[in-house]
Design a protein around this motif. Structure first.
Motif, mmCIF file in Angstrom:
data_model
loop_
_atom_site.group_PDB
_atom_site.id
_atom_site.type_symbol
_atom_site.label_atom_id
_atom_site.label_comp_id
_atom_site.label_asym_id
_atom_site.label_seq_id
_atom_site.Cartn_x
_atom_site.Cartn_y
_atom_site.Cartn_z
ATOM 1 N N GLN A 390 -12.470 1.697 -0.871
ATOM 2 C CA GLN A 390 -11.884 0.649 -0.063
ATOM 3 C C GLN A 390 -10.515 0.249 -0.607
ATOM 4 N N VAL A 391 -9.513 0.271 0.257
ATOM 5 C CA VAL A 391 -8.216 -0.315 -0.076
ATOM 6 C C VAL A 391 -8.337 -1.807 0.203
ATOM 7 N N THR A 392 -8.345 -2.604 -0.848
ATOM 8 C CA THR A 392 -8.604 -4.038 -0.682
ATOM 9 C C THR A 392 -7.350 -4.843 -0.407
ATOM 10 N N SER A 393 -6.177 -4.348 -0.816
ATOM 11 C CA SER A 393 -4.954 -5.104 -0.543
ATOM 12 C C SER A 393 -3.732 -4.211 -0.694
ATOM 13 N N LEU A 394 -2.658 -4.619 -0.011
ATOM 14 C CA LEU A 394 -1.337 -4.010 -0.127
ATOM 15 C C LEU A 394 -0.356 -5.133 -0.399
ATOM 16 N N GLN A 395 0.607 -4.907 -1.310
ATOM 17 C CA GLN A 395 1.581 -5.958 -1.598
ATOM 18 C C GLN A 395 2.927 -5.328 -1.901
ATOM 19 N N GLY A 396 3.950 -5.864 -1.268
ATOM 20 C CA GLY A 396 5.306 -5.393 -1.528
ATOM 21 C C GLY A 396 6.272 -6.098 -0.619
ATOM 22 N N LEU A 404 2.301 -2.169 -4.246
ATOM 23 C CA LEU A 404 1.063 -2.178 -5.017
ATOM 24 C C LEU A 404 -0.117 -1.993 -4.071
ATOM 25 N N VAL A 405 -0.999 -1.073 -4.439
ATOM 26 C CA VAL A 405 -2.190 -0.763 -3.653
ATOM 27 C C VAL A 405 -3.411 -1.005 -4.528
ATOM 28 N N ALA A 406 -4.309 -1.873 -4.088
ATOM 29 C CA ALA A 406 -5.543 -2.152 -4.832
ATOM 30 C C ALA A 406 -6.687 -1.403 -4.164
ATOM 31 N N MET A 407 -7.499 -0.720 -4.982
ATOM 32 C CA MET A 407 -8.631 0.047 -4.465
ATOM 33 C C MET A 407 -9.877 -0.181 -5.302
ATOM 34 N N THR A 408 -11.031 -0.009 -4.662
ATOM 35 C CA THR A 408 -12.313 -0.034 -5.362
ATOM 36 C C THR A 408 -13.269 0.899 -4.638
ATOM 37 N N GLY A 409 -14.365 1.245 -5.301
ATOM 38 C CA GLY A 409 -15.376 2.115 -4.702
ATOM 39 C C GLY A 409 -16.736 1.775 -5.263
#
Length: 713
Positions: A390-396, A404-409
């Motif tokens: 899951q891509v949980t957030s994008l910031q820029g 910045l790309v935040a991911m988790t699984g």
């Protein structure tokens, strides 16, 4: 469904001695019936007295319930060992939360291994990392302070931080000077939804003017502007009924600025995913004298926006269930002539971010996220992600070439990557050490079931590799199905201790969620809400047919809005489950008028203004459909006294009525944490304790009388 009494054997006396011996000690709530007339329908509420929080019997009863439940769990063989395993997993892990880059710096939340709470960190351009704010060092007579949310200014010189007493989410805004690490002399209580102005000279915020913890708290909220270093009063940015703004008193109207656009947006929000949008010149808006021009109404089904100079992008689900991206002018918007920015196929579009030369688009691709880059020419390119998750957030910021790309699984904790837009490559920023334990011994299996109306509903099983699944397997089945929220893979270190003891965690992507777009959401919303819990029932039955647990070993859990799913499922099929867990649940929707979260009700068919809206909300109310004489499964009800999202009375009333319906013959345990809320802001140890009890309860209902060891059977 039939209303005849369901007879089920009381197994707990044989299976779990602490439950059986504690039944007689369970405190009984007093009954003071109140009858309301809803447009000709009389509705009796035996526990209305619990709603005010001021009844003299309220706190003593809660304390007695808490002691009782604590005693039951303390007497469980192996509970201490299970807690030790849960705490070891969470304790040795360093976790990263929100991350932002600004002014050449990377700001990020860290909870270091062995620590209880999150700190705010800053990594300088040369790689040096330091603590910017440790909330445990703040002295406050109100209690432990935690970071609710924060936002770095576009220049990276300041960070706006929302702090509150643990669990309350009644935030006070403070401003940190990054170079010195000191607070500026700014403290704005009861504020939220903040946004920095274009050049970081100030910030907008919503000020809540009502009494905390009451239905008046959010009503009449005000969008204000604070300028740093000026003694002048904060400016009122947008007023209902003036300057073109149309909004109800209980709706939120935050004003959003963007560092790369001369346009400000006023966004009208309530309990819906959909928003209404107005625009104004940003500089004019900062004076409080703006004339706001409508961009989109709720009927346009817009769910997200992004600004890039004079380009305004919106996600609308009006013409496409999965959403379509529209591009129009930010200074002269017109949705009728907006350009459609197309993606290949028909993906579910979750969010957008304006970036250098175009857009980043976050989508749902089946059981995981997808990420697309759309150029100025409209050409879409799918980016390769490090893993399926899951891509949980994008910031820029739009002018920057990095995001910045935040991911988790399922087996990968939250990881922050820097995406270089010049070559499309993602690089792990290594903000936290590598995972300190091996997850290679676990797996996630994805499948689906044709539910009663023929719809294919997906589900995922998370377990140890090589586990033998049969009718004796302990299963914790979770479903949510509300607000169009898509339940995608997310790492949970604590669940590994449950899996090590032979348990299986199952997640059902029931309707009411957003996994397949607007239609999937609306199929389990308001008048169609029963679809949500019936999907959960059908998934449970399929698992049992496949010999993945049985009615003797499967526990159903619903968290927050998932409480409606949980309550509806066991009201309709009480004998199907071995146990039920209402975790900080929304259990009594028709009484939303008594709680702080008053505005968040459209999802359920409210507000109640006529016979039709009453019937919609009443039909999905779990508390009001508890039937006396029915043998419900043993139930664990979890709540925090500070909960601002699902008031404690939801859990308390539900537990009291469920216990009374069975004359105390089946355990109903009300687990109270007097220093917690909805889970946000809870310390690591608080979360360790509550999830240990959830897993212990699930194992106990499956007949595991001793779970001190990690043996599968």
């Amino acid at each position: 469904m039939p209303t005849a009494r369901v007879v089920r054997p009381l197994l707990l006396g044989a299976l779990l001695l602490p439950f059986a011996t504690a039944l007689a000690q369970a405190p009984i709530a007093k009954v003071q019936p109140v009858t309301d007339d809803y447009y000709g329908t009389a509705v009796t509420d035996p526990y209305r007295w619990m709603e005010s929080g001021k009844d003299p019997d309220w706190m003593p009863w809660l304390q007695a319930q808490a002691r009782h439940t604590q005693g039951v769990f303390a007497a469980m063989p192996g509970r201490a060992s299970l807690l030790a395993d849960v705490a070891a997993r969470s304790g040795e892990l360093t976790t990263v939360g929100q991350a932002e880059q600004a002014g050449g710096r990377v700001f990020h939340e860290i909870r270091a291994a062995g620590e209880q709470d999150t700190k705010l960190m800053v990594r300088e351009a040369d790689g040096r990392t330091r603590v910017l704010l440790d909330p445990t060092t703040l002295k406050n007579a109100d209690g432990d302070q935690v970071i609710d949310r924060w936002a770095a200014s576009p220049t990276g010189r300041h960070v706006l931080v929302a702090l509150s007493k643990r669990g309350t989410e009644h935030s006070t805004l403070r401003v940190l000077e990054v170079d010195t690490g000191r607070f500026l002399p700014v403290a704005i209580p009861h504020a939220w939804m903040m946004s920095w102005t274009r050049h970081g000279e100030g910030f907008s915020y919503l000020k809540f003017v009502g009494e905390p913890g009451t239905p008046s708290y959010f009503v009449g909220n005000e969008a204000r502007l604070h300028r740093l270093g000026t003694p002048t009063p904060d400016v009122l940015l947008a007023t209902r009924g003036k300057g073109g703004i149309s909004a109800k008193a209980e709706q939120f109207v935050p004003v959003i600025f963007d560092p790369d656009s001369p346009t400000a947006l006023a966004v009208v929000r309530d309990g819906r995913n959909e928003i209404a949008i107005y625009r104004a010149d940003a500089d004019r808006a900062m004076t409080g004298q703006a004339t706001w021009t409508p961009v989109a109404g709720f009927e346009d089904v817009v769910v997200d926006t992004a600004l890039d100079g004079d380009r305004l992008y919106l996600i609308s689900k009006k013409q496409a269930s999965g959403g379509q991206i529209l591009q129009t002018s930010a200074t002269a918007p017109d949705l009728k002539t907006a350009r459609v920015v197309a993606l290949p196929g028909t993906p579910v579009i979750e969010s957008i971010l304006a970036v250098q030369g175009g857009l980043l688009v976050r989508t749902i691709d089946g059981p995981a996220s997808g990420l697309w880059r759309v150029g100025a020419d409209g050409k879409a390119t799918k980016l390769a992600l490090p893993f399926d998750g899951q891509v949980t957030s994008l910031q820029g910021w739009a002018p920057s070439s990095e995001v910045l790309v935040a991911m988790t699984g399922w087996f990968t904790p939250s990881t922050i990557y820097r995406l270089d837009l010049r070559d499309g490559q993602l690089k792990d920023l290594a903000l936290v050490p590598p995972l300190p334990f091996d997850t290679a011994g676990y797996e996630a299996r994805r499948s689906q079931v044709a539910v009663r109306d023929g719809t294919q509903v997906p589900y995922t099983l998370v377990m140890k590799k090589g586990a033998t699944l049969d009718a004796d397997t302990p299963v914790l089945l979770e479903a949510y199905g509300s607000y169009g929220y898509a339940a995608l893979p997310r790492f949970n270190a604590r669940v590994l201790a449950f899996l090590d003891r032979g348990g299986v965690y199952a997640l059902a992507n029931v309707r009411g969620g957003g996994e397949f777009g607007r239609d999937w959401h609306y199929a389990g919303k308001a008048a169609t809400k029963a679809t949500t819990w019936r999907d959960a029932i059908d998934v449970a039955e399929q698992l049992m047919r496949d010999k993945v647990g049985s009615s003797k070993t499967m526990t159903l859990i619903g968290t927050s809005a998932g409480g409606v799913m949980l309550g509806g499922a066991i009201n309709e099929r009480p004998a199907l489950f071995a146990g039920a867990i209402a975790n900080v649940g929304f259990m009594n929707p028709v009484r939303y008028v008594s709680e702080q979260n008053y505005a968040d009700i459209e999802e359920w068919g409210g507000p109640i203004t006529d016979a039709a809206s009453f019937k919609t909300m009443f039909d999905l109310d779990p508390y009001q459909h508890i039937r006396a004489g029915t043998a419900y499964p043993p139930t664990l009800v979890v709540s925090g006294l500070n909960d601002p999202r699902a008031a404690t009375f939801h859990s308390a009333k539900y537990a009291a009525r469920l216990a009374a319906a069975q004359d105390g013959k089946v355990p109903v345990l009300l687990r109270l944490d007097f220093g917690a809320g909805h889970g946000m802001g809870s310390s690591r140890s608080q979360l360790d304790e509550v999830w240990t009890d959830i897993y212990a309860f699930t194992l106990a209902q499956a007949g595991r009388t001793d779970f001190r060891t990690a043996s599968a059977k």
